[in-house]
Design a protein around this motif. Structure first.
Motif, mmCIF file in Angstrom:
data_model
loop_
_atom_site.group_PDB
_atom_site.id
_atom_site.type_symbol
_atom_site.label_atom_id
_atom_site.label_comp_id
_atom_site.label_asym_id
_atom_site.label_seq_id
_atom_site.Cartn_x
_atom_site.Cartn_y
_atom_site.Cartn_z
ATOM 1 N N ARG A 333 49.220 -35.309 -40.256
ATOM 2 C CA ARG A 333 48.053 -34.470 -39.940
ATOM 3 C C ARG A 333 46.796 -34.982 -40.641
ATOM 4 O O ARG A 333 45.701 -34.963 -40.056
ATOM 5 N N SER A 334 46.941 -35.417 -41.875
ATOM 6 C CA SER A 334 45.791 -35.960 -42.599
ATOM 7 C C SER A 334 45.266 -37.211 -41.913
ATOM 8 O O SER A 334 44.053 -37.399 -41.770
ATOM 9 N N ALA A 337 43.139 -36.408 -38.816
ATOM 10 C CA ALA A 337 41.789 -35.951 -39.155
ATOM 11 C C ALA A 337 40.919 -37.113 -39.612
ATOM 12 O O ALA A 337 39.774 -37.265 -39.163
ATOM 13 N N THR A 342 36.974 -36.312 -38.940
ATOM 14 C CA THR A 342 36.755 -34.905 -39.262
ATOM 15 C C THR A 342 37.368 -34.587 -40.618
ATOM 16 O O THR A 342 38.245 -35.306 -41.107
ATOM 17 N N PRO A 344 39.849 -32.909 -43.018
ATOM 18 C CA PRO A 344 41.188 -32.319 -42.873
ATOM 19 C C PRO A 344 41.170 -30.840 -43.220
ATOM 20 O O PRO A 344 40.427 -30.397 -44.093
ATOM 21 N N ASP A 345 42.010 -30.074 -42.531
ATOM 22 C CA ASP A 345 42.136 -28.644 -42.784
ATOM 23 C C ASP A 345 43.469 -28.376 -43.473
ATOM 24 O O ASP A 345 44.516 -28.350 -42.823
#
Length: 462
Positions: A333-334, A337, A342, A344-345
């Motif tokens: 996921r990182s 992003a 963008t 990361p969340d």
């Protein structure tokens, strides 16, 4: 052959598969490189296809998790989002500005070179066994605990008929129960740690009740198969002429000395021995990633300190499949992003982060519990071979560190050739460090494995 991918993942074990799935599901093209002919790594090692195994799930723990990983990767491969390169042995990764060149040898002969180019890299290279020598450990019939498990899972064969499983660490439990369930007579599980060490770490070990329940299940299986569990014992010597015939074990005092009169001889034709795991860090070292002890240092996003490089699984610290899955998911996921430019969340991987933190707490305590017994180096005779590749004895290592004044592993290596063979010290370095009193420091190499000169000559000049 050269391919272009947004993300290259090295290693198709739990961490690599989780990272590849997380990235592919969010639009990133992934090339997954692995040395095996099937995905799964050591934890989910699959039987060779030619064997036609009818019930491979009988050899595995958490089979449904593996099915989800396997089926997910298959869907992404069919959709063209993941390219899975099997039998690809990565020997070097080059960082060039904002991209990476992943060099691998492919095929059974490993004589053909392949380069995969990527914008980001996830290192999920796993770990390897920590084995300490003892008199007789080079006899045929003495194998590593993980090696015995690999024979069973990958080849559907038993390493022997009468087996002693020995050493220390949680890996001994699935090895002993797996061999017993498959028909071997496991005459004893010899563990150097005792229950007192577990009780001292009880609060930290309680961070993961599921793992404790798993341990209790293994204990029940050992009892069911009649496997004797000998705690606070260690192997002193392996006996035999042409092959292993028996092992001698002794009881350990609190200071690591052998209790007088406790030596006991156990007949067997196979000894499966191991003392835990160490992270594979060769590729990370080549790239200049900072290590924390013997593991690759990674932040909360699983990023190393080399831009564009993430690490997950055993390479960041030994912690089992569940931790590897969590770290791989976070890394994937990182990477998505960061590649999309963008921020990361962290909330998007909050559940994985909680699982990671819980598993890390548990395995930090477990690592402290299952340390090799104190004084093991003092029990190795001077005639015992320590470096099997170069046939260097313990006496030669002691001479290098004593009269010859070697103060680090590199100097010991230059004086004795210990670590100059095919494995480049992966097997013997911990023992050489223990015998010489030198710290176990990583040996940074340009290549992670031997490479044919023809492959090197065929690389572009740049």
């Amino acid at each position: 052959m050269t391919e272009r991918a947004r993300l290259a993942v090295v290693g198709a074990g739990p961490a690599g598969l989780a990272g590849a799935l997380a990235a592919a599901a969010r639009g990133v093209r992934v090339t997954l490189l692995d040395a095996a002919d099937q995905a799964g790594g050591q934890f989910y090692r699959q039987p060779a296809r030619a064997l036609g195994a009818r019930s491979p799930e009988a050899l595995h723990h958490r089979w449904r998790t593996w099915e989800r990983l396997r089926d997910g990767v298959a869907r992404h491969i069919a959709a063209g989002r993941i390219t899975h390169l099997t039998d690809h042995h990565v020997w070097c990764v080059e960082r060039k500005r904002d991209s990476f060149s992943v060099h691998a040898l492919c095929g059974a002969a490993q004589e053909e070179g392949v380069t995969v180019r990527a914008d980001a890299l996830l290192l999920a290279t796993g770990g390897y066994e920590h084995v300490l020598p003892f008199p007789g450990w080079t006899l045929p019939g003495v194998v590593t605990a993980g090696g015995a498990q690999a024979m069973l899972k990958g080849g559907l064969v038993l390493p022997g008929r009468t087996v002693v499983v020995a050493g220390t660490g949680p890996l001994l439990l699935p090895v002993a129960t797996g061999l017993a369930a498959a028909g071997a007579r496991v005459s004893a599980l010899v563990e150097s740690t005792g229950p007192a060490a577990l009780l001292r770490r009880a609060p930290a070990l309680g961070a993961d009740p599921g793992k404790l329940a798993e341990g209790a299940w293994y204990a029940g299986q050992l009892a069911r198969h009649g496997v004797r569990v000998l705690l606070r014992r260690t192997v002193l010597e392996a006996h035999g002429t042409d092959r292993l015939e028996a092992v001698t074990v002794g009881a350990l005092e609190q200071d690591g000395r052998i209790r007088p009169g406790s030596a006991r001889r156990l007949p067997c034709d196979t000894l499966a021995v191991g003392h835990g795991m160490l992270p594979h860090t060769d590729l990370a070292e080549t790239l200049g990633c900072t290590l924390s002890g013997t593991a690759v240092h990674a932040d909360d996003e699983q990023r190393t300190d080399v831009p564009g490089v993430w690490a997950a699984g055993e390479t960041t610290g030994i912690g089992g499949a569940a931790l590897a899955l969590a770290e791989g998911h976070i890394a994937g996921r990182s990477i998505v992003a960061r590649l999309h430019g963008t921020a990361p969340d962290p909330h998007s991987w909050a559940a994985a982060a909680r699982a990671r933190n819980r598993q890390r707490t548990f395995f930090t305590a477990l690592t402290a519990v299952y340390a090799p017994p104190a004084g093991w180096a003092d029990r190795i005779t001077d005639a015992t071979v320590v470096c099997r590749c170069e046939e260097v004895t313990a006496g030669q290592v002691r001479t290098a560190a004593g009269p010859l004044g070697a103060g680090d592993l590199r100097t010991v290596k230059l004086l004795t050739r210990a670590g100059m063979g095919w494995c480049q010290g992966r097997m013997c370095a911990p023992a050489v460090a223990g015998l010489s009193g030198c710290p176990l420091t990583p040996g940074r190499r340009p290549f992670a494995r031997p490479v044919p000169l023809g492959v090197l000559a065929g690389l572009p000049d740049d």
